[in-house]
Design an enzyme around this catalytic site. Structure first.
Site, mmCIF file in Angstrom:
data_model
loop_
_atom_site.group_PDB
_atom_site.id
_atom_site.type_symbol
_atom_site.label_atom_id
_atom_site.label_comp_id
_atom_site.label_asym_id
_atom_site.label_seq_id
_atom_site.Cartn_x
_atom_site.Cartn_y
_atom_site.Cartn_z
ATOM 1 N N CYS A 154 -20.946 -55.173 -17.935
ATOM 2 C CA CYS A 154 -20.685 -55.041 -19.535
ATOM 3 C C CYS A 154 -21.859 -55.502 -20.666
ATOM 4 O O CYS A 154 -22.308 -54.903 -21.111
ATOM 5 C CB CYS A 154 -19.833 -56.685 -19.880
ATOM 6 S SG CYS A 154 -19.471 -56.464 -21.345
ATOM 7 N N CYS A 194 -13.284 -61.263 -18.639
ATOM 8 C CA CYS A 194 -12.683 -62.006 -19.795
ATOM 9 C C CYS A 194 -10.989 -61.371 -20.097
ATOM 10 O O CYS A 194 -10.418 -61.691 -20.319
ATOM 11 C CB CYS A 194 -13.220 -61.673 -21.231
ATOM 12 S SG CYS A 194 -13.944 -59.765 -20.893
#
Length: 381
Positions: free
Chosen positions: A120, A217
């Site tokens: 990410c 997440c």
């Protein structure tokens, strides 16, 4: 506007006043990035906050442990309103799914133990978001990561955070030199998280006492296998649990429920010796278990290397370094032997247990705090 070349550098390293320096702050909605934005605004910088919506906003609202859930977007927007700077929410859901989530699923199904937070940072935050910051005519982009950037004789250097307990260098090893030139990490010098929260209270931020996010997440409950089953229906095919000597010890409900080094929850109790997962054979749908000594690894093949040394990686046959093969372990002494500019063999001077494909191998100076980059473990033996 012309700038006097003799002007002193501001705190972000530019020869102009803070008011003339535009900085995009990557805001997750947590206390760290909120403090960065507030601190820079308080110093007089032209701050622009940007928050990424990385997956479905509606589904995220109830996921408090997720770093980019709906509640966090709201918190980031509120901080910007209270401090008086512009704030944008960008929909990166498709990019995030393609660049991070899909690879996470594929890697897990291939028997690896992926680290999606690194991907990410590499493919979304420090690539697409950084490009957006440039489009906004920013001089730099700041984040709330706990890592340090120093100006070295050969350019910007990456260094571990001052607080070893907060250091995030393992997750940022793939930051390139070009990205490092544009990035700033204002919290890396702080000694404790308490200092960050004290700053949040000083600026009157409503997130001052907000808990840190602990999970990936998009896996807010830590149930990796459950996410994989949703992404890849039918992935949890049953198979055998097999001892390294060939004995079939039991059955499992899917290789995706196991990781290298796992001991608990194997469902093969009643044996005389403690057994650990030593290998995952995805094609045969087998979980191979064995004694702890089988987990010991000395040679670690690494690829997709991002090298941050001053001299080229291939300029030497060997580099004496310290390396981390898991984020929770301290650096261990090792020898790095380049195979090409992006591949190498790492010899651990003391064998490590539970080295797994899909994890990162991050390179550090044997002494001091400098980070020399790292690569991805692909087939330890």
């Amino acid at each position: 506007m012309m700038t006097d070349t003799n002007t002193r550098l501001n705190s972000l390293g530019f020869p102009k006043s803070p008011a003339e320096t535009r900085v995009v702050v990557a805001m997750s909605g947590g206390v760290d990035s909120s403090v960065v934005a507030a601190m820079l605004k308080d110093e007089g910088y032209d701050v622009v906050g940007v928050t990424l919506q990385l997956y479905d906003h509606g589904a995220a609202l109830a996921k408090k442990g997720a770093c980019c859930a709906g509640i966090d977007i709201h918190d980031a927007r509120r901080v910007a309103e209270d401090m008086g700077f512009a704030h944008y929410v960008l929909d990166y859901e498709n990019i995030f799914r393609e660049a991070v989530i899909e690879e996470f699923a594929d890697s897990y199904l291939a028997g690896a133990t992926p680290v999606p937070c690194i991907r990410c940072n590499e493919r979304v935050k420090f690539k697409d978001l950084l490009a957006t910051a440039r489009d906004l005519d920013a001089d730099c982009m700041a984040t709330g990561h706990y890592i340090q950037r120093f100006a070295g004789t050969h350019g910007a250097e990456l260094h571990r955070a001052a607080d070893p307990a907060r250091d995030q260098s393992y997750f940022l090893f793939s930051t390139t030199r070009e990205q490092l030139d544009f990035l700033r990490f204002p919290l890396g010098h702080l000694k404790t998280k308490d200092e960050t929260r004290a700053l949040a209270r000083r600026y009157g931020l409503m997130v001052a006492d907000k808990p840190d996010s602990q999970d990936i997440c998009f896996v807010p409950d830590g149930n990796y296998a459950g996410v994989i089953e949703k992404l890849r229906p039918g992935a949890a095919e049953p198979g055998e649990i097999v001892h390294a000597d060939g004995r079939v010890l039991g059955a499992h409900h899917g290789v995706i429920h196991y990781t290298i080094g796992q001991r608990r929850g194997l469902g093969i109790g009643g044996l005389d010796e403690p057994l650990y997962v030593v290998r995952l054979d995805v094609e045969a749908r087998q979980v191979i278990v064995g004694p702890k000594e089988m987990l010991a690894t000395r040679i670690v093949p690494v690829r997709e290397i991002n090298w941050l040394g001053d001299a080229p990686l291939t300029s030497r046959a060997e580099w004496p370094l310290a390396v981390k093969v898991r984020s929770t372990r301290p650096p261990r002494e090792a020898i790095l032997r380049p195979v090409s500019e992006t591949e190498a063999e790492v010899e651990l001077l003391s064998p490590e247990e539970g080295v797994s494909p899909g994890q990162a191998c991050v390179f550090y100076a044997s002494e001091g705090s400098r980070v020399f980059g790292g690569g991805w473990i692909w087939s330890p033996r």
